[in-house]
Enzyme design. Structure first.
Site, PDB file in Angstrom:
ATOM      1  CB  VAL A  45      -0.916   0.017   1.238  1.00  0.00           C
ATOM      2  CG1 VAL A  45      -1.781   1.264   1.245  1.00  0.00           C
ATOM      3  CG2 VAL A  45      -1.792  -1.242   1.282  1.00  0.00           C
ATOM      4  CD  GLU A  46       3.779   1.868  -4.429  1.00  0.00           C
ATOM      5  OE1 GLU A  46       3.371   2.694  -5.277  1.00  0.00           O
ATOM      6  OE2 GLU A  46       4.675   1.036  -4.651  1.00  0.00           O
ATOM      7  CB  CYS A  55       6.553  -4.160   2.390  1.00  0.00           C
ATOM      8  SG  CYS A  55       8.019  -3.320   1.767  1.00  0.00           S
ATOM      9  CD  GLU A  57       7.236  -8.672   2.077  1.00  0.00           C
ATOM     10  OE1 GLU A  57       6.705  -7.567   1.804  1.00  0.00           O
ATOM     11  OE2 GLU A  57       8.083  -9.224   1.352  1.00  0.00           O
ATOM     12  CB  CYS A  91       9.715  -7.393   4.787  1.00  0.00           C
ATOM     13  SG  CYS A  91       8.676  -5.926   4.527  1.00  0.00           S
TER      14      CYS A  91
HETATM   15  N1  THU Z   1       7.719  -4.178  -1.798  1.00  0.00           N
HETATM   16  C1  THU Z   1       7.030  -5.066  -1.019  1.00  0.00           C
HETATM   17  O1  THU Z   1       5.802  -4.976  -0.861  1.00  0.00           O
HETATM   18  N2  THU Z   1       7.736  -6.067  -0.402  1.00  0.00           N
HETATM   19  C2  THU Z   1       9.086  -6.248  -0.537  1.00  0.00           C
HETATM   20  O2  THU Z   1       9.661  -7.068   0.174  1.00  0.00           O
HETATM   21  C3  THU Z   1       9.815  -5.487  -1.551  1.00  0.00           C
HETATM   22  C4  THU Z   1       9.154  -4.224  -1.981  1.00  0.00           C
HETATM   23  C5  THU Z   1       6.963  -3.092  -2.420  1.00  0.00           C
HETATM   24  C6  THU Z   1       7.236  -1.741  -1.818  1.00  0.00           C
HETATM   25  C7  THU Z   1       6.833  -0.821  -2.973  1.00  0.00           C
HETATM   26  O3  THU Z   1       5.437  -0.573  -2.879  1.00  0.00           O
HETATM   27  C8  THU Z   1       7.123  -1.624  -4.205  1.00  0.00           C
HETATM   28  O4  THU Z   1       7.300  -2.974  -3.782  1.00  0.00           O
HETATM   29  C9  THU Z   1       8.378  -1.190  -4.970  1.00  0.00           C
HETATM   30  O5  THU Z   1       9.473  -1.147  -4.113  1.00  0.00           O
END
Ligand code: THU
Length: 141
Positions: A45-46, A55, A57, A91
């Site tokens: 969720v950005e 992330c 996770e 994570c």
């Molecule tokens: N991202 C994750 O959700 N988990 C990870 O372990 C690596 C990165 C997401 C964060 C961001 O929203 C996108 O991937 C690009 O970095």
């Protein structure tokens, strides 16, 4: 415990479909199998304030704790190609807290134990080495 990796992967793919990624365009879905057989999941969720992005996770761990999860035994994350994603450093620490060294992680090169994904990870047992630490071991009785 028999780990149904295909089911875990499918749950990660289903979670990935909910990702909110207008800034990176990189959806991630994560799924964790608990020792009682329950699968928990989450998506990334950005945010317009880029640095506070969550992330996938993080969402999975929140789902796990909220759901009364006991111990994580297996973990898988996927990207938009439905291929395995390596957990980022932060994570890895989140996963280690709830899965320990034995947690089985689906990495791009195959299944790896957490002891290889995060060697010598800092955990609750390290806190117990210092007499002033206020940490009390968590039990799930
Ligand atoms: N991202 C994750 O959700 N988990 C990870 O372990 C690596 C990165 C997401 C964060 C961001 O929203 C996108 O991937 C690009 O970095």
């Amino acid at each position: 415990m028999n780990i149904e990796w295909e089911r875990l992967h499918a749950e990660a793919v289903a979670a990935m479909a909910h990702a909110y990624v207008p800034y990176s365009g990189y959806p991630v879905g994560a799924a964790g199998l608990a020792s009682d057989g329950t699968i928990y999941s989450g998506c990334n969720v950005e945010n317009s304030a880029y640095g506070v992005a969550l992330c996938a996770e993080c969402g999975m761990i929140s789902d796990f704790v909220k759901g009364g999860g006991t111990h994580l035994v297996a973990f898988a994350a996927v990207n938009g190609n439905e291929d395995p994603v390596v957990p980022c450093g932060r994570c890895r620490q989140l996963l280690f807290e709830h899965g320990g060294h034995e947690l089985q992680v689906a990495m791009p090169g195959g299944i790896m134990p957490m002891s290889s994904v995060l060697p010598d990870g800092f955990g609750p047992q390290d806190l117990l080495k210092v007499p002033t630490a206020t940490f009390k071991e968590v039990t799930h009785d």
